[in-house]
Structure formats: structure tokens, C-alpha cells
Scaffold this active site. Structure first.
Site, mmCIF file in Angstrom:
data_model
loop_
_atom_site.group_PDB
_atom_site.id
_atom_site.type_symbol
_atom_site.label_atom_id
_atom_site.label_comp_id
_atom_site.label_asym_id
_atom_site.label_seq_id
_atom_site.Cartn_x
_atom_site.Cartn_y
_atom_site.Cartn_z
ATOM 1 N N GLY A 13 -25.004 -20.128 -40.071
ATOM 2 C CA GLY A 13 -24.121 -20.139 -41.227
ATOM 3 C C GLY A 13 -23.921 -18.760 -41.819
ATOM 4 O O GLY A 13 -22.783 -18.314 -42.041
ATOM 5 N N GLU A 173 -36.413 -32.498 -25.801
ATOM 6 C CA GLU A 173 -36.198 -31.343 -24.926
ATOM 7 C C GLU A 173 -37.513 -30.730 -24.478
ATOM 8 O O GLU A 173 -37.684 -30.381 -23.306
ATOM 9 C CB GLU A 173 -35.334 -30.309 -25.651
ATOM 10 C CG GLU A 173 -33.892 -30.760 -25.837
ATOM 11 C CD GLU A 173 -33.084 -29.827 -26.721
ATOM 12 O OE1 GLU A 173 -31.835 -29.886 -26.664
ATOM 13 O OE2 GLU A 173 -33.687 -29.045 -27.473
ATOM 14 N N ALA A 328 -25.887 -26.590 -35.329
ATOM 15 C CA ALA A 328 -25.203 -25.305 -35.483
ATOM 16 C C ALA A 328 -23.755 -25.442 -35.940
ATOM 17 O O ALA A 328 -23.278 -24.661 -36.776
ATOM 18 C CB ALA A 328 -25.269 -24.536 -34.164
#
Length: 475
Positions: A13, A173, A328
Site C-alpha cells: 500500500g 503453502e 496485496a
């Protein structure tokens, strides 16, 4: 006089806002306690030795070096006086006309911060360094014990047990990568232990893994994890963590390595401002992402509680607004939007429409050629989802060199099933170093010197190996 904008945080950001203000009639100061921008979606690959740290990060000064209206300051914010429009740093104060808070999140240990040294979370490059060392040392110590006659099999079994707490994207993951690492990359490297016998345990307090994904994708991801050898436990709440393992639903589970990914909490930005926050500490914002009663202060990314209209990948508007997820894409779009708001205010132009989110879907990798994709209008899993995941993540990496090196590493890993970053320092990180910031910083620096010094050599060696094998898949 040129207005002064302070941006706190150099993540997705903050960096997006800073880059969007190139050439704007504002003086920008970007403040971060780290000197680099980190591509966090690939951080688990650094923690498991597939990528090196500098392949998914870049110095903020270098990224913004061509923007003459931006200063980068390596410092840490300790508080804010919104009425006086002052940001308090460790050794100085700065006045602002506009303020953007993009301070991100940290892992939530639910009131048990004493667990952190035994179960590190994956937030920074230093964390990835610590986790990689813990993983590799577990195998090394198990090998050492197994080489001793009459060694205790229970202790070896404990050392080769890896418990991951939290089955969100990061947990899934990490679990899949650890399973493939032990069964492929390390399978033939030891003489006294068989790395393929390592147990990878994934615990989720809720009823299913990947709880933010549709149930059909969660089930597919779980089945694939189990095919890799991962043991998945749902409705399993961890109630204690120590150096010997974890306590789950009253049952003791011995584990040599515990990794944490069970929930996050926002930075203390809400307390700094005295603003209204949600239960996780995220600041409630207005439709233009400003803070109520402080129109010159904007909050974006994981620091903000944003409910906004949504359009899907095809541009079709959703019927109901959506709470922005902690990934994101919302942070990037929010950063660009706030930069546009500030440009317009400074120029005296009309303000834009309230923020809306272009939802490009969610992706999660569950192995070297398997992923799940929720594009809202289409949901699927497998190799096609993995290709989309790979393309998206390569595209959003900072810098051409990083994209090239990551492609090269992925290609080599696919062909050789090996991990390149497996060097340990002479004095690996300890739990005490995790508690002592000064000792940890010194230790991390020494390790990074070792890892990064060999980067060029590894790349050249990898490239030579790839050419020798006659593979042109990357080109």
C-alpha cells in the site's frame, strides 16, 4: 509552500501510493523500520530455501531513487498527535499536512506472546532466515543423533516432526512446500535418516483449511496436501506451545519445529490516532479511506477496515459491498486511490468517486504444480491454477532482475527438485536471540552475509546446470 505528506510503511500500500505520487506537487517522506520492500506472498519460499532473500525484496531507496519529491527515512513510528499533525519517531518528530498509514499486521498469539520464540511467524526476511535455519537444523540434528549407536528413536521422531499452526494461505503453502522439500529436495542427502519419514502436521481451529476460500476449493486443497503426505487436522485448537512441541485439544504432540500462522492483528495505528477500530485493531475508514474527524489522514492495506463496492475480473459489479481481504491487491489499489485523492486536493480539483475494488480473485499454491483459484465467476484447481499463480506473482515482483532470477530458480527447482539456499551460519539463531532484538539483529546480519555472498555464484552455477541439461523451458 509545498504540502508535506508522510507515508508510514513501505509495503504494497505505502509503496503503491508513493510511486503514484511521482511528479505531484507534494513533498513526500516514506518512513519504514526496514529499508526494503518485501514481496510477502513469496516469503515462504525464502523460508524453505527455494529463493534467496534479495530475490523477493528491494531497497526502498533504490526503488524510489528516480522520484525527486520523495525522501526515504529508516525509522520507527512511536506515536501520532493528530490534532497537532505530528508523527513521533524514536529520536525526532515530523509535522505533516497529509498522512498515509500503511503499517500492516503482525501475527496474533492470542495473549500468549511467550509462544513466539518457540513458534515463529513469517513476517519479515529475518523471520524467514530463522525458520529456514530451524528446518535445516532439525534434519541435521536428527542425522547426528541417528549416527550414534543406541540413539533414542523417539527424539529423532520428534526432531523430524513439523507442526504448523493455522491453515490459512501461509500455513497451506508452508505445509505443501515442507512436504515436497523432505520428500524430494532432501531425500538423498542423509546417510542415517530418511527425510521422507518427516511428519508435516497442519492444525486449523476452524472446520476447514483455507477458510476464506469456497468450500469446494478447500476440500481439493486438503486432498492434495494429504496426497503429499501432510497430516491435516481441523477443529483442532492449539492451547500451548513450548520447546518440546504443542498441546492440541488436551493432547500432547511432540514436535521439533513449530511454525505459527494462526491469525493476525493490526499495528497499533488505531491507538496512535484514538480512532474507531474493529476487533482485530484495523481502523474504520470513510468511503475515501480517510479517518473520521481527520480528513487529512488516510489508512490503507491491512491497517484499514474497508468495506467497498466490488467489480470482478470481467468488470461486473457485485450486488453487495465487500470487506477487503488482507492481500496485496486491495492495498495496491487503495494506495493508488489515496494518491489520486491527495493530488486532486492539492490541485483544487473535484474529488474522485468513493473507493471501489477491482476484485481479481484469490490464488493459493498447494505444491510445485498445483494451486487453487477463485476468480469469483470461475473456481478451479490444479496445474492451470498454478500457471496463473506463477504468472501473477512474477508480474508483481519489483524489478526485472528479480523476475528473471525467480524464473531461473523455479526452472531449476522444477528440473532438479533441489533447494539452492541451504547454507547455515556457524551460530544458528536461538530462541534467546528471538527475544533479544540486539542479539537477533547481529545474528541475522551474519547469516545474511553468508547467504547473499554466494548468490551470484549459485545463479551462475544454476544457469550452467540448466544449459548443460539442454533445457530451454524458461526462454
Amino acid at each position: 509552500m509545498v504540502p508535506h505528506l508522510i507515508i508510514v510503511g513501505g509495503g504494497f500500500g505505502g509503496l503503491s501510493a508513493a510511486r503514484a505520487l511521482r511528479g505531484a506537487a507534494v513533498r513526500v517522506t516514506l518512513i519504514d523500520k526496514r529499508n526494503y520492500h518485501l514481496f510477502r506472498p513469496m516469503l515462504y519460499q525464502v523460508a524453505t530455501g527455494l529463493l534467496s532473500a534479495d530475490e523477493i525484496s528491494g531497497p526502498l531507496r533504490s526503488i524510489l531513487s528516480r522520484q525527486e519529491n520523495i525522501d526515504v527515512l529508516l525509522d520507527e513510528v512511536t506515536g501520532i498527535s493528530p490534532k497537532q499533525r505530528i508523527v513521533h519517531l524514536k529520536h525526532r518528530d515530523l509535522a505533516y499536512d497529509f498522512l498515509i498509514l500503511a503499517t500492516g499486521i503482525r501475527y496474533n498469539y492470542f495473549g500468549h506472546d511467550e509462544w513466539r520464540p518457540f513458534a515463529p511467524g513469517l513476517e519479515s526476511l529475518d523471520d524467514a532466515d530463522v525458520i529456514r535455519s530451524k528446518i535445516l537444523l532439525a534434519f541435521e540434528r536428527a542425522e547426528e543423533m541417528a549416527s550414534i549407536e543406541q540413539a533414542g528413536t523417539e527424539e529423532i521422531r520428534r526432531l523430524l516432526t513439523f507442526a504448523l499452526v493455522g491453515a490459512g494461505t501461509v500455513g497451506v503453502e508452508m505445509a505443501s512446500t515442507l512436504a515436497e522439500m523432505s520428500r524430494m529436495a532432501l531425500a538423498h542427502d542423509f546417510r542415517h535418516i530418511d527425510p521422507r519419514t518427516a511428519r508435516i502436521l497442519l492444525y486449523e481451529a476452524g472446520p476447514r483449511i483455507l477458510p476464506t476460500y469456497p468450500e469446494v476449493l478447500s476440500l481439493k486443497a486438503q486432498r492434495h496436501l494429504e496426497s503429499l503426505g501432510v497430516e491435516v487436522f481441523t477443529n483442532a485448537r492449539v492451547t500451548s506451545v513450548d520447546s518440546d512441541g504443542i498441546l492440541v485439544s488436551g493432547q500432547r504432540v511432540p514436535a521439533g519445529t513449530v511454525l505459527w500462522g494462526a491469525g493476525v492483528v493490526a499495528s497499533p495505528a488505531g491507538r496512535w490516532l484514538g480512532a474507531e477500530t474493529d476487533k482485530s485493531g484495523k481502523i474504520m475508514v470513510e468511503p475515501d479511506l480517510s479517518v473520521r474527524d481527520h480528513p487529512e489522514v488516510f489508512v490503507i492495506g491491512d491497517t484499514a477496515h474497508v468495506v467497498a463496492p466490488v467489480r470482478n475480473l470481467l468488470g461486473i459489479k457485485s450486488r453487495t459491498p465487500m470487506l477487503m481481504p488482507g492481500v496485496a491487491q486491495p492495498a495496491i489499489q487503495e494506495g493508488k486511490y489515496v494518491a489520486d485523492v491527495i493530488r486532486r486536493r492539492v490541485a483544487g480539483r473535484a474529488q474522485p468517486e468513493p473507493f471501489w475494488y477491482w476484485d481479481k480473485g484469490d490464488l493459493a499454491i498447494v505444491g510445485r504444480t498445483y494451486a487453487v483459484a477463485d476468480l469469483r465467476f470461475s473456481r478451479f484447481a490444479g496445474f492451470a491454477a498454478w500457471i496463473i499463480w506463477a504468472v501473477v506473482h512474477i508480474y508483481f515482483l519489483i524489478g526485472f532482475a528479480n523476475r528473471l532470477f525467480v524464473l531461473l530458480q523455479w526452472g531449476l527447482d522444477f528440473l532438479t527438485k533441489r533447494r539452492r539456499v541451504r547454507v547455515l551460519s556457524e551460530e544458528p539463531p536461538s530462541a534467546q536471540n528471538l527475544i533479544d532484538p540486539a542479539a537477533f539483529a547481529k545474528d541475522a546480519y551474519s547469516r545474511q552475509r553468508v547467504f547473499r555472498a554466494g548468490r551470484v555464484a549459485m545463479k551462475l552455477a544454476g544457469a550452467a546446470e540448466l544449459c548443460t541439461e539442454g533445457q530451454n523451458l524458461l526462454f
